[in-house]
Design an enzyme around this catalytic site. Structure first.
Site, PDB file in Angstrom:
ATOM      1  N   ASP A 188      10.257   2.704   9.978  1.00 10.36           N
ATOM      2  CA  ASP A 188      10.258   2.878   8.528  1.00 10.36           C
ATOM      3  C   ASP A 188      11.598   2.555   7.885  1.00 10.36           C
ATOM      4  OD1 ASP A 188      11.691   4.972   9.515  1.00 10.36           O
ATOM      5  OD2 ASP A 188      10.498   6.555   8.585  1.00 10.36           O
ATOM      6  N   ASP A 213       7.962   5.416  16.459  1.00  9.62           N
ATOM      7  CA  ASP A 213       8.941   6.381  15.990  1.00  9.62           C
ATOM      8  C   ASP A 213       8.303   7.766  16.046  1.00  9.62           C
ATOM      9  OD1 ASP A 213      11.290   7.348  14.948  1.00  9.62           O
ATOM     10  OD2 ASP A 213      10.789   6.881  12.875  1.00  9.62           O
ATOM     11  N   VAL A 222     -15.555 -37.153  14.832  1.00 10.01           N
ATOM     12  CA  VAL A 222     -15.863 -36.120  13.843  1.00 10.01           C
ATOM     13  C   VAL A 222     -16.635 -34.987  14.496  1.00 10.01           C
ATOM     14  CG1 VAL A 222     -17.113 -35.619  11.702  1.00 10.01           C
ATOM     15  CG2 VAL A 222     -15.844 -37.753  11.933  1.00 10.01           C
TER      16      VAL A 222
END
Length: 932
Positions: free
Chosen positions: A658, A345, A298
């Site tokens: 886009d 772009d 743990v």
């Protein structure tokens, strides 16, 4: 009509004339195809719709969350813990097991929520692919659903129609189609049915074809369907989109690597403790050793880490939204810090998506025009002229005034101010001409009132010009013409120079052609302007035959101006070791001019076109991508190939887009970035991030945030795992030294979730370091333990363990018997609580000191991160609650501590803070020594 299936195999329908296409498709332009033929073809080719591949179900995604190696180990620990609790002579409620299972379930839900929304891009594509359409069948015009189209159907197109399949034009009248969804360019394309094109013509240049998902904005046409469904250009994009496989982000890969190291290290340590314990104590101690192993297992797993990482990424998304970047997938926040290449772009991202006039050329003058966007203010500088007063100069150049009037009258756009911003209603090119006229003092509304329009011959693809007839201010009429410089010049026989009209000589004709070439070479879109007086007006108004004997007045060159803030953003990119690349569907001259202006490219750099890309194999492209920064006239496949080639060169790529055509490349890229304003639903669903302002500069700002997030993630991983290592060593040492295990699994969970978690969250909002954008990108292949992080965690873990074990040895001897004071019984096992408390409090000093690797805490402004101080105070108070509030004592198994014992815990834990501060001084001294 024959029922034999038509030939739909030609890949290049644009190379055939309309009759040849109809023949191959066994169709008739007036009759269409019969219902019988439709049934046969529908059976063969199927419905005109996009087909989706099967993906993972929601249940499978949820189950996959629990295949993480750390969670598997925790589940095993929970099962064993529950078995031990229930198999005792007096069975106890397995609270440790319940707590562990709860943490595992929470982590699984967090992971599921991140993944469930990942695959929606194809659904957005399908919404585009099936509108209603008018067709000719059996010689009659009918309307059908787009998915019922078959090859050979004759589609009837008109303004406002969304095209439902790919087709070859048969005839058209003034047809303009907006193909931005496929090509990325917003300007409508004029189509020509009679053209026959070369085989290697790019998608944007195929003017004799129409494509699914595009929209008719003007005119009407008749087209024969050539491709449907997955065979269309839109279908090819869908295929590319589905073929792109999502890979783990660098953070996810590092977390997997971390889990593997922690679990393997934990298992090795557990085995060592059990073996040594059995050798030392015999098999009778196996049960106690098993409980020790559970505590170690743990302790080694940072249960709070996934939640802290998720919250950190979420906080990063909030900061990015304030900088106009919307993150769709949380891991993308950190991934931005590794970006080495940004493929952007051009239109709207690097530029304003607003056409702006840059220059005017007349027979005698060359003028340069300044100004920003559609704001009707700017200056004219007269090149080659000594005139200083630009306003005076423009008003006193008659041919320029005549040109500005032509800009006003040959125009259907409207320039208006809305909410303090100047906007254009109508065509951006015509809007730029209105702005130019306003800059020159020629107001549109005033002149259109003084000289109202009487008649118009609209622009057509054959004529490539527009003419209007206006009522003369002093009687008669004036014909103004604008259009392609070559086509407009063909109609001119005279030229205006000053206030004189001269015959257009051959030398002047050549001079105008040279001016046109000069503007075009700069990447400008060029229009020519002419006029003539019309003394007599026929009853039919004017015709194209009246476009003769015109007077040439000049040329106007315009382009989509770069965003002013992008130049600085590109500069910051280069300083940060990030390479910006332009990928556009626009003409190479325009792309080159913009790239040079912004600093993306320089004079002499190569511009790679889509045609050249088409002829390259993967090896050639891999070689070119290292040097080419500008790509023009590209198609969807090209964008995807460029991204893949860059990734093969070990570049970490961010890609903007886009249109529908960008979706596969967006999904393939390490970071897909869609436009929030102009982006389609498809591109947004395929992306990791959306630019709310469509601005390249926002990408750079988001990259900076990504670097800050990654730095903070490394910081709190060092913090959390340093603690975990100290816990594991302490737990392992206890039985080897003859002590019982001082920490219960529930106490370890408390430390990992609360004591570590709260300060870790505070460290997640540590502000950016001053040089964050002055250093190279983070290597995505970097090991999670790189750059000294692994050695730091081990070193700090050992120091924490030494401090705690020293306290444990002293406390065990000090608390050998129960102690009663003022009627209060102090249990002899309180040494375990002292160990627990010291570990927790030591982490508070660690959190304060780890804010900087080099600066002492006293040198840091505490106000820069008040959350750290708040979390330290809150966690300390909560730890005291566990010790001194009875219900929490019982639940967590703590014992009451005397004030002096608590003071000892504080004293020992402060040594952690002192050690880290001393380390900083040693590092400074070492750096100083090396510089001497």
């Amino acid at each position: 009509m024959t029922t034999e299936s038509p030939d739909t195999t030609p890949a290049y329908w644009h190379t055939l004339d309309a009759d040849a296409a109809l023949s191959l498709l066994k169709s008739d332009s007036n009759q269409g195809i019969s219902d019988q033929e439709v049934a046969v073809r529908f059976e063969r080719y199927g419905a005109n719709e996009l087909v989706e591949k099967a993906g993972r179900s929601s249940l499978k995604i949820f189950i996959d969350q629990f295949t993480n190696i750390m969670l598997i180990m925790l589940m095993a620990v929970a099962v064993v813990s529950a078995f031990l609790a229930l198999s005792k002579p007096e069975p106890a409620f397995p609270k440790d097991a319940v707590a562990i299972f709860s943490i595992v379930l929470l982590n699984g839900i967090l992971g599921y929520m991140q993944e469930i929304n990942a695959e929606k891009a194809l659904a957005a594509l399908k919404r585009m692919s099936s509108p209603r359409v008018r067709v000719i069948r059996n010689g009659e015009v009918i309307e059908i659903n787009g998915k019922e189209l078959v090859p050979g159907d004759i589609m009837l197109l008109e303004a406002g129609v969304q095209i439902s399949a790919d087709g070859r034009l048969i005839e058209e009248q003034n047809l303009q189609v907006r193909e931005s969804a496929l090509t990325g360019e917003a300007e409508a394309v004029s189509k020509e049915a009679k053209l026959i094109l070369e085989e290697d013509a790019s998608l944007g240049d195929r003017l004799n074809c129409v494509y699914q998902g595009t929209e008719v904005v003007q005119g009407r046409a008749k087209a024969v369907v050539t491709k449907i469904g997955m065979q269309t250009e839109l279908g090819k994009i869908a295929t590319l989109l589905q073929d792109v496989e999502s890979e783990d982000t660098p953070l996810q890969q590092r977390m997997t690597q971390l889990g593997n190291v922690l679990v393997s290290g934990s298992l090795a340590l557990v085995a060592l403790v059990v073996i040594v314990g059995v050798i030392k104590e015999g098999t009778s101690a196996f049960g106690e050793l098993l409980e020790t192993s559970l505590s170690m297992a743990v302790a080694v797993v940072p249960e709070g880490l996934p939640a802290v990482v998720t919250v950190t990424l979420a906080l990063g998304t909030q900061r990015m939204v304030k900088r106009n970047a919307l993150i769709r997938r949380l891991p993308a926040v950190e991934t931005l810090g590794s970006v080495t290449t940004i493929c952007s772009d051009k239109t709207g991202t690097l530029t304003q998506n607003k056409m702006v006039v840059q220059g005017i050329r007349t027979g005698l003058h060359s003028l340069q025009v300044t100004g920003d966007g559609y704001t009707p203010s700017g200056e004219f500088s007269v090149l080659g002229n000594s005139v200083e007063d630009s306003s005076f100069a423009v008003h006193n150049i008659p041919e320029v005034q005549q040109l500005l009037m032509a800009c006003v009258f040959c125009n259907d756009a409207i320039l208006q101010q809305k909410n303090g911003e100047w906007i254009i209603i109508g065509d951006p090119t015509e809007g730029a001409l209105l702005v130019l006229a306003s800059k020159g003092g020629c107001e549109s509304a005033e002149w259109q009132h003084r000289m109202p329009r009487v008649f118009e011959v609209p622009f057509s693809s054959e004529r490539k010009r527009m003419s209007v007839l206006v009522q003369g201010e002093y009687g008669g009429h004036v014909l103004f013409c604008k259009g392609s410089p070559e086509m407009t010049l063909e109609c001119c026989t005279h030229i205006q120079i000053g206030d004189q009209i001269h015959d257009l000589s051959n030398e002047q004709h050549q001079h105008i052609i040279a001016q046109n070439n000069e503007l075009a070479a700069r990447g400008l879109r060029v229009l020519g302007f002419a006029y003539r007086n019309v003394d007599q007006l026929s009853e039919d108004g004017i015709t194209i035959h009246d476009e003769s004997n015109l007077i040439w007045v000049g040329l106007v060159g315009m382009f989509d101006a770069p965003r002013p803030e992008v130049r600085e953003a590109v500069k910051r990119c280069r300083e940060a070791g990030i390479r910006p690349i332009m990928i556009t569907g626009d003409h190479q001259l325009t792309a080159k001019a913009i790239a040079e202006d912004l600093g993306i490219g320089k004079a002499g750099d190569r511009v790679l076109t889509g045609r050249e890309l088409e002829r390259m194999n993967s090896t050639d492209l891999d070689h070119e991508v290292n040097s080419v920064n500008v790509y023009a006239r590209v198609s969807p496949e090209h964008k995807l190939r460029i991204v893949q080639a860059l990734q093969r060169q070990h570049q970490f790529v961010a890609m903007t887009g886009d249109g529908v055509n960008d979706a596969p490349a967006l999904k393939q890229a390490d970071i897909g970035i869609a436009m929030g304003i102009t982006g389609t639903d498809v591109s947004k669903e395929a992306s990791d991030m959306i630019l709310l302002d469509d601005n390249f500069a926002t990408i750079v700002a988001a990259t900076e945030e990504g670097r800050v997030v990654y730095t903070n993630i490394r910081r709190f991983i060092k913090y959390i795992l340093g603690s975990n290592i100290g816990e594991v060593i302490t737990i392992a040492a206890a039985p080897l030294m003859g002590f019982t295990v001082p920490l219960a699994p529930l106490q370890i969970l408390w430390m990992n979730l609360v004591t570590d978690g709260l300060p870790a969250l505070a460290l997640a909002v540590e502000p950016a370091e001053p040089n964050v954008m002055k250093r190279p990108p983070i290597d995505p292949r970097e090991n999670i333990f790189a750059r000294g992080m692994g050695s730091y965690m081990i070193r700090v873990g050992i120091i924490l363990a030494v401090i705690t074990i020293s306290l444990m040895v002293w406390a065990h001897g000090y608390t050998e018997a129960n102690y009663i004071f003022d009627g209060v019984i102090y249990d002899k096992e309180r040494w375990e609580t002292m160990v627990f408390t010291t570990l927790c409090l030591a982490q508070m000093g660690h959190a304060i000191a780890i804010r900087s690797n080099t600066q002492l805490t006293i040198e840091l402004d505490p106000r820069t991160n008040l959350y750290v101080w708040g979390s330290v105070i809150m966690t300390t108070v909560l730890q005291l609650v566990l010790i001194y509030v009875e219900p929490f004592q019982r639940f967590f198994g703590t014992k009451l501590l005397r004030p002096e014992e608590l003071a000892v815990c504080f004293g020992f834990s402060a040594l952690m803070f002192v050690w880290i501060e001393l380390e900083k001084l040693v590092i400074r001294w070492w750096v100083w020594q090396r510089k001497q």
